[in-house]
Every structure is written in C-alpha cells, then in structure tokens.
Design a protein around this motif. Structure first.
Motif, PDB file in Angstrom:
ATOM      1  N   LYS A  96     -26.635  23.066  36.992  1.00  0.00           N
ATOM      2  CA  LYS A  96     -26.887  24.255  36.171  1.00  0.00           C
ATOM      3  C   LYS A  96     -25.968  24.316  34.948  1.00  0.00           C
ATOM      4  O   LYS A  96     -25.941  25.338  34.262  1.00  0.00           O
ATOM      5  N   LEU A  97     -25.265  23.266  34.678  1.00  0.00           N
ATOM      6  CA  LEU A  97     -24.274  23.249  33.600  1.00  0.00           C
ATOM      7  C   LEU A  97     -24.905  23.555  32.249  1.00  0.00           C
ATOM      8  O   LEU A  97     -25.954  23.018  31.907  1.00  0.00           O
ATOM      9  N   SER A  98     -24.259  24.420  31.494  1.00  0.00           N
ATOM     10  CA  SER A  98     -24.712  24.723  30.134  1.00  0.00           C
ATOM     11  C   SER A  98     -24.641  23.461  29.280  1.00  0.00           C
ATOM     12  O   SER A  98     -23.689  22.691  29.384  1.00  0.00           O
ATOM     13  N   PRO A  99     -25.624  23.228  28.411  1.00  0.00           N
ATOM     14  CA  PRO A  99     -25.581  22.040  27.553  1.00  0.00           C
ATOM     15  C   PRO A  99     -24.415  22.072  26.565  1.00  0.00           C
ATOM     16  O   PRO A  99     -24.036  21.046  26.023  1.00  0.00           O
ATOM     17  N   GLU A 100     -23.820  23.252  26.336  1.00  0.00           N
ATOM     18  CA  GLU A 100     -22.677  23.372  25.426  1.00  0.00           C
ATOM     19  C   GLU A 100     -21.344  23.138  26.134  1.00  0.00           C
ATOM     20  O   GLU A 100     -20.298  23.133  25.505  1.00  0.00           O
ATOM     21  N   THR A 101     -21.379  22.991  27.454  1.00  0.00           N
ATOM     22  CA  THR A 101     -20.165  22.760  28.232  1.00  0.00           C
ATOM     23  C   THR A 101     -20.059  21.283  28.579  1.00  0.00           C
ATOM     24  O   THR A 101     -21.048  20.654  28.945  1.00  0.00           O
ATOM     25  N   ILE A 102     -18.855  20.757  28.466  1.00  0.00           N
ATOM     26  CA  ILE A 102     -18.607  19.363  28.837  1.00  0.00           C
ATOM     27  C   ILE A 102     -17.759  19.375  30.106  1.00  0.00           C
ATOM     28  O   ILE A 102     -16.734  20.058  30.168  1.00  0.00           O
ATOM     29  N   VAL A 103     -18.190  18.645  31.119  1.00  0.00           N
ATOM     30  CA  VAL A 103     -17.384  18.538  32.333  1.00  0.00           C
ATOM     31  C   VAL A 103     -16.863  17.114  32.437  1.00  0.00           C
ATOM     32  O   VAL A 103     -17.602  16.143  32.268  1.00  0.00           O
ATOM     33  N   ILE A 104     -15.551  17.019  32.662  1.00  0.00           N
ATOM     34  CA  ILE A 104     -14.895  15.728  32.826  1.00  0.00           C
ATOM     35  C   ILE A 104     -14.224  15.716  34.191  1.00  0.00           C
ATOM     36  O   ILE A 104     -13.388  16.576  34.485  1.00  0.00           O
ATOM     37  N   GLY A 105     -14.635  14.780  35.018  1.00  0.00           N
ATOM     38  CA  GLY A 105     -14.011  14.604  36.313  1.00  0.00           C
ATOM     39  C   GLY A 105     -13.078  13.400  36.267  1.00  0.00           C
ATOM     40  O   GLY A 105     -13.352  12.435  35.561  1.00  0.00           O
ATOM     41  N   ALA A 106     -11.993  13.480  37.007  1.00  0.00           N
ATOM     42  CA  ALA A 106     -11.045  12.365  37.073  1.00  0.00           C
ATOM     43  C   ALA A 106     -10.655  12.135  38.521  1.00  0.00           C
ATOM     44  O   ALA A 106     -10.494  13.084  39.288  1.00  0.00           O
TER      45      ALA A 106
END
Length: 195
Positions: free
Chosen positions: A164-174
């Motif tokens: 459901k992530l907004s297209p304007e939000t960037i998610v970075i996992g590490a």
C-alpha cells in the motif's frame, strides 16, 4: 569506486533542517553527500538510475508509472548502508524516517502489527525516505519452524503495508542477514544493492 557525479541537480536546497522523534522513529533532514559514499560501479549505476527516475518523476507519474521506490541493501556490517540511505535522501531533498525496530517489536499480541501500520501511516503522508535498518527483524522467512505464529503475522502485516506504499514514499531496507529474509521481500524490492 566513487559515484563520480554531482548531486546538485537532484537536491532540493530549500528543504529546512528539522528533527522529530517518537518512541518508534526519528524524522530528520540528513546532510550527507552522495559523493562521500564509496560505491562499486554496479551500485553507482543503480543509484544513478534511481535518481534519474526521481528527477523525471512528474513525467513518469503522468504516464501511470512510479519511479523506483523500494530499495534493499544487504551485506556485511559497516559497509555504508545507513550512510547511503541518508545520502539518497539528501540528494532527493527528502527527510529520512529511521525506524527503531527494537521499539517496533512488542511482546504483546497484535502490538507489533499496530506499530508497523502506524509507521507506514506516517510515511505515506508525505515525501519521505522510510529507512528500515535490520529489516530482517520484521521480514524473516515465514517457513521457519522455530518461529511462533505472531512473528509470521508480523511479516504478513509488513508485506501488506509495503503493497500500500504511496508512490511518493521511498522505502529502503537494510540487512546484514539477507539469507533469512522472506522470499516475498525480495519480490517487493526490485532495486537491490549488495554492499
């Protein structure tokens, strides 16, 4: 190998400096130059592609496309994953929302899932880089017979919120433990950086 290009065309220099903290996360504007991060040629090219997409985001959005907004970084500790996440955010002029995964996880039934939803609710309200260090804490393989059902539900809730992530939000996992990540995580993070 240095990234070898200037980030000035990507950076929004009018973004004010701020820092907001809660018990689950810190939200702040980083000030890390991408040129200060040492990257392999392959990773440098991937980062350049991501930044190029975001530099042309309006054109992509108008065509129904989304710039790359799901990135996973993996490798040994101390290889610059956190620094790179902050440098990407600096280049884009986005604040970084760093999640405290030790606070996110709860021994109370259902509380961890609620915390995950709260994090994504905040992240989806604006242009933010959501940085999840040690993502394996909420994205461990669900076929592990050692894990209890609640941990498997946590992974499911996490995946649902990624979807459901907004297209304007960037998610970075590490992660330092990519071998224990659930297979569904890899499908949801098309940009992969082995640091």
């Amino acid at each position: 190998y240095s990234s070898g290009y200037s980030t000035s065309s990507y950076r929004n220099t009018t973004t004010p400096t701020f820092k907001i903290s809660s018990n689950l996360y810190t939200l702040e504007n980083p000030n890390v130059s991408l040129d200060s991060v040492i990257l392999s040629k392959t990773n440098s090219e991937k980062i350049s592609e991501v930044l190029n997409e975001w530099n042309h985001k309006d054109s992509l959005f108008s065509k129904g496309l989304t710039p790359s907004n799901r990135i996973i970084m993996y490798g040994l500790p101390g290889t610059g994953k956190t620094k790179l996440a902050n440098a990407l955010a600096t280049s884009l002029g986005y604040p970084v929302m760093s999640v405290y995964l030790d606070e996110l996880m709860s021994s109370y039934l259902g509380k961890t899932g609620k915390n995950i939803r709260e994090i994504f609710d905040v992240a989806n309200k604006g242009k933010i880089v959501l940085f999840l260090d040690e993502i394996d804490a909420v994205a461990k393989q669900r076929d592990d017979v050692q894990d209890i059902g609640e941990l498997k539900r946590v992974v499911t809730v996490f995946l649902q919120n990624i979807d459901k992530l907004s297209p304007e939000t960037i998610v970075i996992g590490a992660t330092n433990h990519e071998e224990i990540l659930d297979r569904a995580i890899w499908r949801r993070f098309p940009v992969r950086l082995n640091l």
